[in-house]
Structures are given as C-alpha cells and as structure tokens.
Design an enzyme around this catalytic site. Sequence first.
Site, PDB file in Angstrom:
ATOM      1  N   HIS A   1       0.885  -1.170   0.000  1.00 38.95           N
ATOM      2  CA  HIS A   1       0.000   0.000   0.000  1.00 38.95           C
ATOM      3  C   HIS A   1       0.923   1.220   0.000  1.00 38.95           C
ATOM      4  O   HIS A   1       1.995   1.188   0.604  1.00 38.95           O
ATOM      5  CB  HIS A   1      -0.827   0.124   1.275  1.00 38.95           C
ATOM      6  CG  HIS A   1      -1.724  -1.020   1.611  1.00 38.95           C
ATOM      7  ND1 HIS A   1      -1.289  -2.133   2.267  1.00 38.95           N
ATOM      8  CD2 HIS A   1      -3.057  -1.189   1.428  1.00 38.95           C
ATOM      9  CE1 HIS A   1      -2.309  -2.955   2.462  1.00 38.95           C
ATOM     10  NE2 HIS A   1      -3.400  -2.414   1.955  1.00 38.95           N
TER      11      HIS A   1
ATOM     12  N   ASP B   1       2.254   1.967   3.398  1.00 40.37           N
ATOM     13  CA  ASP B   1       3.222   1.040   4.018  1.00 40.37           C
ATOM     14  C   ASP B   1       4.630   1.507   3.724  1.00 40.37           C
ATOM     15  O   ASP B   1       5.505   1.424   4.567  1.00 40.37           O
ATOM     16  CB  ASP B   1       3.174  -0.378   3.402  1.00 40.37           C
ATOM     17  CG  ASP B   1       1.818  -0.990   3.359  1.00 40.37           C
ATOM     18  OD1 ASP B   1       1.002  -0.661   4.211  1.00 40.37           O
ATOM     19  OD2 ASP B   1       1.588  -1.819   2.450  1.00 40.37           O
TER      20      ASP B   1
HETATM   21  C1  XLS Z   1      -7.352  -6.774   4.566  1.00 44.66           C
HETATM   22  C2  XLS Z   1      -6.890  -6.995   3.197  1.00 44.66           C
HETATM   23  C3  XLS Z   1      -5.748  -6.094   2.765  1.00 44.66           C
HETATM   24  C4  XLS Z   1      -5.627  -6.112   1.266  1.00 44.66           C
HETATM   25  C5  XLS Z   1      -4.875  -4.963   0.709  1.00 44.66           C
HETATM   26  O1  XLS Z   1      -8.066  -7.571   5.136  1.00 44.66           O
HETATM   27  O2  XLS Z   1      -6.554  -8.338   3.050  1.00 44.66           O
HETATM   28  O3  XLS Z   1      -4.579  -6.446   3.389  1.00 44.66           O
HETATM   29  O4  XLS Z   1      -5.051  -7.285   0.812  1.00 44.66           O
HETATM   30  O5  XLS Z   1      -5.473  -3.750   0.983  1.00 44.66           O
END
Ligand code: XLS
Length: 436
Positions: free
Chosen positions: A100, A103
């Site tokens: 993201h 991140d």
């Molecule tokens: C959350 C999601 C997230 C997505 C990316 O539950 O799995 O991590 O994979 O935004």
Amino acid sequence: MTAFPEVEKIRYEGPQSDNPLAYRWYNEDETIEGKSMKDHLRFSVVYWHTFRGSGADPFGVGTMHRPWDDGTDSVENARNRVRVAFEFMEKLGAPYYAFHDRDVAPEGTDLADTNRIFDSVAEVLEEEQQRTGIKLLWGTANMFTHPRYLHGAATSSNSDVFAYCAAQVKKALEITQALGGENYVFWGGREGYQTLYNTDMKRELDHLAKFFHMAVDYAKEIGFEGTFLIEPKPKEPTKHQYDSDAAACINFLRAYDLTDRFKLNIETNHATLAGHTMMHELDYAGIQGMLGSIDANTGDLMLGWDTDQFPTDIYLTTQIMLMLLKHGGVAPGGVNFDAKVRRESFDPMDLFHAHIGGMDAFARGLKIAAAIREDNALGKFVDQRYSSWDHGIGAEIESGKADFKSLENYMLEKGEVAANESGRQELIENVVNYYI
Ligand code: XLS
Ligand code: NI
Ligand code: NI
C-alpha cells in the site's frame, strides 16, 4: 549493512533436509505441467504485515523486534526499510512483492508533501527492484487507516473524502506503473456500513462504481495496462463490506459495466469469513473468467476474525492449486502472502520461518494437485457423475433442442427417472488422501 547476517540465500534441499532455513518442496526450476514452480506460484511478499506489522492487537501494543527500524515516520527510516525488505525478499527468493502507498511512505503535512515523500521512497524501491530483479505484483492505496476515512473512502458520506481518495489512487497508480506493477488492487477497507439506519446504500454503490470508472479512465490515459483487482471481504472493519464475496463483486462489476477491466483477488481468510471455502470462491470466480490473483493466508477455526496466518495446511494448498490449475493458472496475478507472524513470534527470523513454511506448503499443494490431475483421479468421478448429460435427453437439453413440451412427452413415456447413483463422497475423500 545487513539486517539478516545469519541468513544465506534460502535454497531447495529436498524433503530429507534437516535445515530449517531451506526449502523441502519449493524447487523453483522444477517443471510441473510444463511450467516451472516459480512461474506457477509467482510468490509475493507483502510489505504491510512483513515490514510494517507491529504485533499490536486490540488488547496490547506492538511486540515486534525490528532492529533496523528506528520506529519513527521519517523519510530516511522509510527509505532504509526498503533496503531491508529487499534483502529479506532476495534471501527468500520471492520473485514479487506488494504494497500500500502508506506502508512504504508515511503521510506528510498535506497531500503535496505526502506525494513528494512517496516519490522519494519509490526511488529506492525502483533501485532495489533493479538491483535484485524482484518485481511488483501489485500496488494499492491505503484508504482505511487515516481518520478521514472513518465513513469509508469512495463510499464516504463526505464528498471531499471521495476527492481525496481519487487523488490518492491517481498517485498510487502512477507509482505502480512507474515500478512496472502487474496489477492494481482495490480492497474496500471501509467501503460498507455499520448501520443501514444512516446509510444510502444506492448512492454509496453508485459512487463506488463512479470511482472505479475514473480509475479505468485514468489508467487508460497514462497507459497502465495491469489488471485491476477487487478483493472481496464480507466484514471487518465494517459490519458489512459491499465487496462481500466473489458473487457479490461480480454482480456489482456487471451491474456497473466494469467486467472488462476488473478481476478478483481472492483471499482465504476473507472467503471463510464470508462462510465459503477458498475452493468455492476460486471456482466461482474462475468459471466466470474473473480469477485474477490470490492472497494466501488462513484463519483459525476457533477465531472468527481475519487472523491472517501463514498457510501450512496441505489440504488447503492442494485445494487452492487444484482450482488455479483448473482455471489456467494465476498469472498475471500471484500467490501473495497476505499473512502475518503471531504477536508472540517477534524475532526477525520468524519472518523467514513463516514464509518458508508457506512457500513449501504451496509447492507441495501444487505437486499433489498436479498428480491428482495427471491421473484424472477426481475428474473421472465428476465425468461419471454427469455422464447422463453426454447423450440422449441430457445432450438434447444442453444443446437447446428440448423444451417443456418435449420434456413432458419424454417423461410421460418413461414414467419415472433413471435410478440415481451414489455421490461417493467418502471414497473420493479417501482418494484425495492417497495423494497427500
Ligand atoms: C485486509 C486486506 C488487505 C488487502 C490490501 O483484510 O486483506 O490487506 O489485501 O489492501
Ligand atoms: Ni488481502
Ligand atoms: Ni485480509
């Protein structure tokens, strides 16, 4: 500088090895069904859990021991962390990663500053991709952590929030493209509701569709050709998420004319939260040509939440690989470890053990699934079970030659249906066990 001095590159040593830092099953060059394991599995490491996960839970603060991280939101710390992440992924031998925006790069004082910081970190991402050959499976934007997103992002009741997240996705798309990202993911973090009493669901869904169309248009404008992926999840953090499962997502995409550009990123723990098996979600998406990528993890039978654990269950990975092989593979998606080490597993070495275990579990699942397919061990039961459709009245119905009147005549003459045959479920479950 090295963050993991005690770890060499993780290598395949075969099932007899007693080295915990070796693969027993994942042999990247081994050919299965005409393709290398590496190309079948397209493993990807997630930046959020692996490099940003603190171990905090609703009852306690972070526990992770990450000596390379100074714990601040400085740009320097963010840039330095990228080098550590790539050292980890290189030693692991994972060909892909995913992130993201937030991140990798912290927010600045305003949007312009935030974008500048993102550019500065993306520079290091690009350098490290070049140095290691590790590629970006997908990028995405975090539109759920910051308080501005408390009512949702594209489905927020506040139109400024829609505008902000449009700007955020625009930037995330540009960076994903610059880094050669092969896909772009939308997980609807808070795109849902806590109560219908205060929610205009129709308006929110229309807004979400408008948002996706804007993303499609902008991708076209800048020439980004990666697949857009929606990641279904039924709940958490909201009571109900609009992208609740594969069927709901596909219906939404059809209703708003978005199926051309979008596929799905199916996650195990989200499937089970929706009351489905992972196998069900993969098959459902697959038969509609909408299977794009997977987020590999698992939940805990005893905990009804998105615990995002590393997958080690061979039945699960076998079922997943049966579905991926059936539907023509996962590329240009991948097997993305959206999984985190437990709060108690705070040592950096646990990151290696977790990924090695997950990769080996998938490699084994791949080998087992390929062996089952080679013998048509399940296929023959399915073929037999539906054989009444291959000729006679079944073939007439399938080919469109029959109607209610002709079927009534057929049945009036025959009087009663042909005897049913056993479904043989117990035998079939035994057969699967022969291969495990
Ligand atoms: C959350 C999601 C997230 C997505 C990316 O539950 O799995 O991590 O994979 O935004
Ligand atoms: Ni996910
Ligand atoms: Ni998840």
